[in-house]
Structure formats: C-alpha cells, structure tokens
Design a protein around this motif. Structure first.
Motif, short mmCIF file in Angstrom:
data_model
loop_
_atom_site.label_atom_id
_atom_site.label_comp_id
_atom_site.label_asym_id
_atom_site.label_seq_id
_atom_site.Cartn_x
_atom_site.Cartn_y
_atom_site.Cartn_z
N VAL A 154 12.61 18.30 14.16
CA VAL A 154 12.82 17.49 12.97
C VAL A 154 11.51 17.06 12.32
N ARG A 155 10.45 17.07 13.10
CA ARG A 155 9.17 16.65 12.54
C ARG A 155 8.51 17.73 11.70
N ASP A 198 5.95 16.89 8.81
CA ASP A 198 4.53 17.20 9.04
C ASP A 198 3.99 18.17 8.00
N PHE A 227 12.42 11.30 2.72
CA PHE A 227 12.28 11.09 4.17
C PHE A 227 12.32 9.62 4.58
N GLN A 228 12.26 8.71 3.60
CA GLN A 228 12.21 7.28 3.93
C GLN A 228 11.30 7.03 5.13
N MET A 287 8.47 5.84 7.89
CA MET A 287 8.20 4.58 8.58
C MET A 287 6.81 4.69 9.23
N ALA A 288 6.31 3.53 9.65
CA ALA A 288 5.10 3.45 10.46
C ALA A 288 3.95 4.28 9.87
N GLN A 289 3.32 5.12 10.70
CA GLN A 289 2.11 5.80 10.22
C GLN A 289 2.43 6.75 9.05
N ASP A 290 3.61 7.37 9.07
CA ASP A 290 3.99 8.23 7.94
C ASP A 290 3.99 7.41 6.64
N LEU A 291 4.58 6.23 6.73
CA LEU A 291 4.68 5.36 5.55
C LEU A 291 3.28 4.93 5.10
N ARG A 292 2.47 4.53 6.07
CA ARG A 292 1.11 4.08 5.72
C ARG A 292 0.31 5.23 5.11
N GLY A 316 -3.13 0.38 10.71
CA GLY A 316 -2.06 -0.55 10.37
C GLY A 316 -2.58 -1.96 10.12
#
Lengths: 253, 235
Positions: free
Chosen positions: B6-7, B11, B75-76, B78-83, B215
């Motif tokens: 799924v990544r 990615d 993809f909504q 989160m975390a490092q992806d969002l940052r 973060g």
C-alpha cells in the motif's frame, strides 16, 4: 487548565482464558472530551472499550486485572453494581441495533427499565434524547413507526438517543460509523462533537481521518498494548513512536 | 502473486513531488546565479533569459501546489507524509520568490550593462556563492533528512548579512565622496539587499525542512550567531 480525568486505568490486563488481550494499560480519559482508540484489527482497542463498562463480563473466560477507576471508583471493585455502571457508561455499537419496536419505545426502554413510568416524564425524555441525537426533526411525526423503518444513519442516531436517554456520563462508541454512508457518517461525527459538551466520549475507529477530525485525545493500540497517547493534533502530525508513525502512514496494519 | 504494497503508490507520488521541488530549486537557484553572473559580466543576453524564464518558474510552482493538493485529497496523509507534503507546498512558494529575486538582479544587470563598474565586484559574487551553498545544503538536507545540514545552511545567513552590510557601508562612503555614482551605487546596494533577501527565503526553506524531518517547529535564528555578536548595523 488540566481537564478532569473521568476514567483512569492502571496496569490493566485483560485475559481471555490463557490469552492476554491487553497488557498493562495505563490511560487517563479526560472528562467531556472525545478520546479515540486506533490500531490495527485485533490490537485490543474494542476489547479495551468493553472493559470500561464491564461488557466483557458476558464472556465467561474473560478476566480483568489492575484498576479501572471511574471518578476515582474502581469499577471492578467488590460491590460494584454493574447495571448502574452501564447506565453511567453507555455504549453504541458498530451496527445500528434498534429493538424491533417503535422509535418511541426504543428510546423509552432504558428509562422504563430504570423505573420511570410517568408518561409525561417519559415523553420529555424521549424528545430530549432524540433532540440530543439530532434526530428529533426527522422523526417527531412518526414516533410510533417501527425503528427498523429508519435509514441506517437514522437508526444509529436512534441508538445514540437510546443510549443517552438514561443520562449516562460516558458514551463508548465502537466504530459507530463503519456501516454508514459518508453523509450519515458526517452527521454522526458532527453529533459526537456536540455530545462531548455533556458526555465523556471514548470512540474506537478504524478510520484515522475520523479520529483526527473528531477526537481531542488519541491512543494507539498495538498487540494489546498502548504504544502512544497524546493530543490528537500532535499524534497525527508528529507521532513520537516509530510504530505509530508506521501505522498512521500505512506502512503496516 | 505480487505482494500488495500500500505504500508503493504513496512513496512514488511523494518521490515525484520531491523531484519536482528539486527541479524548481535548481531553476530558482540558477535564476539568482545567472542574474548575478549577467550583472558581473555585463551579459545582457543572459539577463534577458533569466527574466523570460520567470513564467516557467511560476508555472512549475503552481503545478507543485496542484500536485500537493491532489496528494492531500487522495491520500489524506498523516505524520511525516503530511509534514513532507506541507513542507513541499510552502517551499515551492519560497523558491518561486527566490526566482523573482533572481529576475530583479537580472533587471539590474540589463540596466547597468555597458556602464563601467564603480568598483570591482567582489562581495556580490561571494554573496552569490554563499547563497548557492545555503540552497544546495538545504535541498540536500531535505532529500537526505539531514537535520545538521539544514541547521548549517541557516548559519551561513550570518555571513551573507555581514556582506550585505559591508556593501552598503562601502557604497555609502563612495557615494558621499562622488555623488555622480549614486545611480550605480544604489543599484549595487539594492542587488546586495536582494541577495540577502533570497538567503532569508532559504532560511524559510530550512525551517520547513527541519519541521518535515523532526516534527518540531524550528526557528532559523536559533542556529545563527546570537544577536549581540552579529555585525549589526544601526540602520
């Protein structure tokens, strides 16, 4: 100001016979806020939720060790009135499960069970609860219709009305929108936001965006343990534990 | 059967966004570098190229912004992806501004071309080199997730500020002695100021990079010399 803690668990273990489903759970659930439990399937989050009003008592091999304090009282202590506890800590389930009765009877069921018989009092409770669950305007002209004639989203809000009719202090919600369409889901989410003004809400959800949208605090469960808890905003933007990061970014689970 | 990953899609999309940003950074840096080179070498043609290239840079910035929005919608994260995606979206804006500043330098190159220099240009090329070092270091830090390199890039901003003040003081003295060079003198002061601002945008980039990696919200000034010990002028 630090919010008041409604529920505090300390070193709480849950066993199903020889299988340990929850290990040393320490968590503080703040009052009048929404706390979300996230984690992959089988991580123990629903089991944990069910420990908070002793629903696991129905499973013969289940055993809880440690403490679960509700307003400082150990709900697993000797002499605990489990019926009174479940009135204080209500629950809403994954699939809407109204009784095969009228809308009115569904909501009045709990208060009647707890001894309220006065018709006028019951009418007030039914209306208040349906309003509280944001369903009143949709059903006020058909209170005698069967609950099962309502749509899925309405049925779920009816279940919320039924839960709040006995004036609980805590509402446990186990994936309350997983069987609903996006619009019905949005309504429930909005309702949760309103409910937290009066109740302490603990919600299990598989939908991380939902947890991010509606909760104030989030706890991440993995393999029966709490990996990380924190303010929702922080947990979803800058998780401190690598396992939380991996889970919420879809690297596993 | 092939394993489901799924990544993989996330990615790949993030990699594409990173590449687009790197390309934008390369061109924005080139705009400043070429603008300055055109100024120092009185190259009108190169200066025109820089000015004409700005539209392409603006377009690329908008494309990156679109891609970021689409990524968030799909993809909504989160975390490092969002940052990371948030950092890319903000960094694109700073890079576009850096490109604009390169154009400003190129415009002075056109204006000053054909006129004798009032002094040999030493400090401005040095500022250009430092700026490039900062930008390259920041982009490397972003790609490699290297906190130290991002902090190091911020520290170079002190040297650029010192040089800008040096150019200002030097030109001020020269103009006081010879008012006929006021036009060229103020132009060179403005160019120095423009390079200093370009470097400030790089510190914004570095702050975004640090946030994406750690973060934690970081302020570039905390990696620079303490205020009292900087070569502060009284302007």
């Amino acid at each position: 100001m630090t919010p008041k803690i409604k529920i505090q668990t300390t070193a709480m273990d849950l066993w199903y016979d020889q299988f340990q489903a929850l290990k040393a759970i320490d968590i503080a659930i703040p009052e009048r806020a929404v706390t979300a439990f996230i984690g992959p399937s089988g991580c123990g989050k629903s089991s944990f939720l069910r420990c908070l009003n002793r629903m696991n008592d129905f499973i013969p091999a289940a055993r809880v060790d440690g403490q679960v304090l509700l307003d400082g009282r150990n709900i697993y202590g000797a002499g605990e009135d489990v019926i009174a506890l479940r009135r204080q800590v209500g629950m809403v389930f994954q699939r809407p499960n109204p009784f095969p009765a009228s809308i009115w009877d569904n909501v009045a069921y709990g208060p009647r069970l707890h001894g309220i018989t006065n018709r006028r009092t019951l009418e007030g409770i039914v209306e208040g609860s349906l309003r509280g669950a944001a369903l009143w305007d949709e059903v006020k002209d058909k209170l005698r219709s069967p609950a099962l004639s309502l749509s899925g989203g309405q049925q779920q809000r009816l279940c919320i009305a039924r839960a709040i009719a006995v004036e609980p202090e805590v509402l446990l919600m186990d994936e309350p929108t997983s069987a609903l369409d996006p619009m019905a889901t949005a309504r429930i989410e909005e309702l949760v936001r309103i409910l937290k003004e009066h109740f302490t809400v603990a919600i299990v959800t598989h939908n991380m965006q939902q947890a991010a949208r509606i909760s104030d605090e989030t706890a991440f469960f993995l393999n029966g343990e709490i990996v990380e808890t924190g303010p929702t905003q922080r947990l979803f933007t800058s998780p401190r534990d690598g396992r939380t990061e991996d889970y919420i970014t879809g690297r596993f689970g | 059967m092939k394993d489901l990953n799924v990544r993989q899609t996330i990615d790949a999309e993030l990699e594409d966004l990173r590449r687009s940003l790197l390309s934008l950074a390369g061109q924005a840096g080139q705009a400043v570098k070429n603008g300055l080179w055109a100024l120092c070498n009185q190259d009108r043609i190169l200066a025109r190229e820089v000015i004409d290239g700005d539209d392409r840079l603006d377009r690329q910035t908008l494309e990156i912004d679109d891609k970021c929005l689409l990524f968030i919608a799909r993809f909504q994260p989160m975390a490092q992806d969002l940052r990371t995606v948030s950092a890319i979206s903000h960094m694109a804006v700073d890079l576009e501004r850096i490109g604009d500043l390169g154009v400003n330098v190129a415009k002075f190159a056109v204006k000053l071309a054909g006129k004798p220099f009032v002094k040999p240009l030493v400090d401005l090329p040095r500022m250009g080199e430092l700026f490039q070092e900062m930008l390259d270091g920041t982009m490397r830090a972003f790609i490699n997730g290297d906190v130290d390199e991002a902090k190091g890039a911020c520290a170079l901003d002190d040297d650029i500020d010192d040089l800008e003040r040096q150019v200002f003081r030097e030109m001020l003295l020269m103009m006081m002695e010879n008012p006929r060079i006021i036009e060229e003198g103020t132009a060179l002061i403005t160019v120095a100021r423009t390079l200093e601002r370009a470097a400030d945008h790089v510190t914004n980039l570095a702050e975004r990079v640090l946030y994406a990696i750690t973060g934690e919200v970081a302020s570039a000034s905390s990696f620079r010399r303490p205020r009292g010990s900087r070569d502060d002028d009284g302007r």
